[in-house]
Write a protein that holds these residues in place. Structure first.
Motif, mmCIF file in Angstrom:
data_model
loop_
_atom_site.group_PDB
_atom_site.id
_atom_site.type_symbol
_atom_site.label_atom_id
_atom_site.label_comp_id
_atom_site.label_asym_id
_atom_site.label_seq_id
_atom_site.Cartn_x
_atom_site.Cartn_y
_atom_site.Cartn_z
ATOM 1 N N GLY A 1 0.776 9.183 1.003
ATOM 2 C CA GLY A 1 1.187 7.903 1.565
ATOM 3 C C GLY A 1 2.657 7.887 1.924
ATOM 4 N N HIS A 2 3.074 6.868 2.661
ATOM 5 C CA HIS A 2 4.453 6.756 3.124
ATOM 6 C C HIS A 2 5.031 5.396 2.761
ATOM 7 N N LEU A 3 6.332 5.372 2.525
ATOM 8 C CA LEU A 3 7.010 4.123 2.215
ATOM 9 C C LEU A 3 6.884 3.162 3.393
ATOM 10 N N GLY B 1 -5.860 3.001 5.057
ATOM 11 C CA GLY B 1 -5.840 3.382 3.654
ATOM 12 C C GLY B 1 -5.334 2.266 2.749
ATOM 13 N N CYS B 2 -5.350 2.528 1.461
ATOM 14 C CA CYS B 2 -4.904 1.558 0.463
ATOM 15 C C CYS B 2 -3.410 1.276 0.595
ATOM 16 N N ILE B 3 -3.005 0.152 0.034
ATOM 17 C CA ILE B 3 -1.585 -0.187 -0.117
ATOM 18 C C ILE B 3 -1.265 -0.135 -1.610
ATOM 19 N N PHE B 4 -0.191 0.559 -1.971
ATOM 20 C CA PHE B 4 0.233 0.661 -3.362
ATOM 21 C C PHE B 4 1.543 -0.094 -3.548
ATOM 22 N N LEU B 5 1.627 -0.873 -4.615
ATOM 23 C CA LEU B 5 2.801 -1.702 -4.886
ATOM 24 C C LEU B 5 3.382 -1.368 -6.257
ATOM 25 N N GLY B 6 4.699 -1.548 -6.386
ATOM 26 C CA GLY B 6 5.342 -1.374 -7.685
ATOM 27 C C GLY B 6 6.186 -0.118 -7.757
ATOM 28 N N LYS C 1 4.724 -9.609 -0.629
ATOM 29 C CA LYS C 1 6.090 -9.997 -0.276
ATOM 30 C C LYS C 1 6.997 -10.146 -1.491
ATOM 31 N N ARG C 2 6.442 -10.069 -2.685
ATOM 32 C CA ARG C 2 7.246 -10.123 -3.903
ATOM 33 C C ARG C 2 7.650 -8.729 -4.378
ATOM 34 N N CYS C 3 7.207 -7.696 -3.645
ATOM 35 C CA CYS C 3 7.455 -6.322 -4.084
ATOM 36 C C CYS C 3 8.530 -5.630 -3.262
ATOM 37 N N ASP C 4 9.339 -4.824 -3.934
ATOM 38 C CA ASP C 4 10.335 -3.997 -3.262
ATOM 39 C C ASP C 4 9.784 -2.613 -2.931
ATOM 40 N N ASP C 5 8.814 -2.154 -3.693
ATOM 41 C CA ASP C 5 8.282 -0.798 -3.552
ATOM 42 C C ASP C 5 6.874 -0.860 -2.983
ATOM 43 N N ILE C 6 6.715 -0.386 -1.751
ATOM 44 C CA ILE C 6 5.429 -0.446 -1.056
ATOM 45 C C ILE C 6 5.138 0.909 -0.425
#
Length: 275
Positions: free
Chosen positions: A122-124, A106-111, A79-84
């Motif tokens: 992956g998708h936003l 699948g995995c979640i990528f942040l940053g 919840k602290r990330c804008d880019d997911i």
């Protein structure tokens, strides 16, 4: 287009060599030069933490007057990330032909680097969608690994690595980190147990069903000797899979009250959450 083609090739190669990963990792213990090359290429500056599956906890944990579940640690970071970005499917389970756990989690990528991930991988996503993914993983009995993992920037061909955090949802049969026991200690030490987590064996409850020994611990921390089950806490990473497997409360998982703040602060230090 160039990046998408590179990703397609990477996925093909990774699926082809996936089942060779144990032999590849084992060489890091035998050759100092090879170990340095692999570390530089795939694990440099990694810092990775194992977060247990929530369903392994029979009750909420009291912490400073409030209650929390282990996966709140992950949600606090999300919840602290804008880019997911959410990965369309799990590469590990797809490569291994998994039949016990869902391949579509699948995995979640942040940053900020996550926005460079090709659309065929992956998708936003929104914070709410990422929360739902974590909950799905929990319900499926998966444990979680969160942190900076250079190998993801390599196979997806995205940079900079300092702008990417990965949240993996891991099963005991297919996770890439099953190679942990095969890696040289200087590399495997980058994978850590969540602060404050302890896994305890209660021999008085053990019925010797041996389910905890059947491809459950991917870190090989559980063993049988002299007809007794034992857990090596120096090896154990607190994933909680053994707790999930035991139906007699012979293995339990406990926490201290330092968990959330410690991990969230560490993730903040690894990734510039907001630019």
């Amino acid at each position: 287009m160039r990046r998408i083609r590179f990703a397609d090739i990477s996925i093909f190669v990774l699926k082809y060599i996936f089942n060779w990963r144990f032999r590849i990792a084992e060489i890091t213990k035998k050759s100092g030069i090879y170990k340095k090359i692999i570390d530089k290429m795939l694990f440099e500056d990694d810092e990775i933490i194992v977060v247990p599956n929530t369903i392994n906890v029979n009750k909420k944990i009291e912490s400073e007057g409030s209650e929390f579940l282990p996966t709140q640690v992950i949600k606090e970071v999300i919840k602290r990330c804008d880019d997911i970005v959410i990965m369309n499917s799990c590469l590990c389970r797809s490569s291994n032909g998994c039949v016990d756990y869902p391949k579509d989690i699948g995995c979640i990528f942040l940053g900020p680097t996550a926005r460079k991930i090709p659309e065929n991988i992956g998708h936003l996503a929104t914070v709410e969608e990422a929360f739902e993914q974590v909950d799905r993983a929990d319900a499926a009995g998966l444990s979680h690994i969160i942190g900076r993992n250079k190998i993801d920037t390599v196979w997806m061909n995205v940079r900079p690595g300092k702008g990417l955090l990965t949240i993996c949802h891991c099963c005991p049969c297919c996770c890439l980190w099953k190679v942990y026991p095969n890696l040289d200690d200087s590399i495997s030490s980058k994978l850590e147990r969540l602060d404050g987590v302890s896994v305890k064996l209660h021999e008085e409850n053990c019925k010797m069903c041996k389910k905890c020994l059947k491809n459950v611990c991917m870190f090989k921390a559980i063993s049988l000797a002299d007809n007794r089950i034992s857990i090596d806490n120096d090896i154990c990473k607190g994933c909680g899979m053994c707790v999930n497997a035991c139906k007699f409360d012979a293995i339990t998982i406990d926490y201290t009250d330092e968990t959330i703040d410690n991990v969230v602060n560490r993730m903040d230090n690894l990734l510039e959450i907001r630019e």
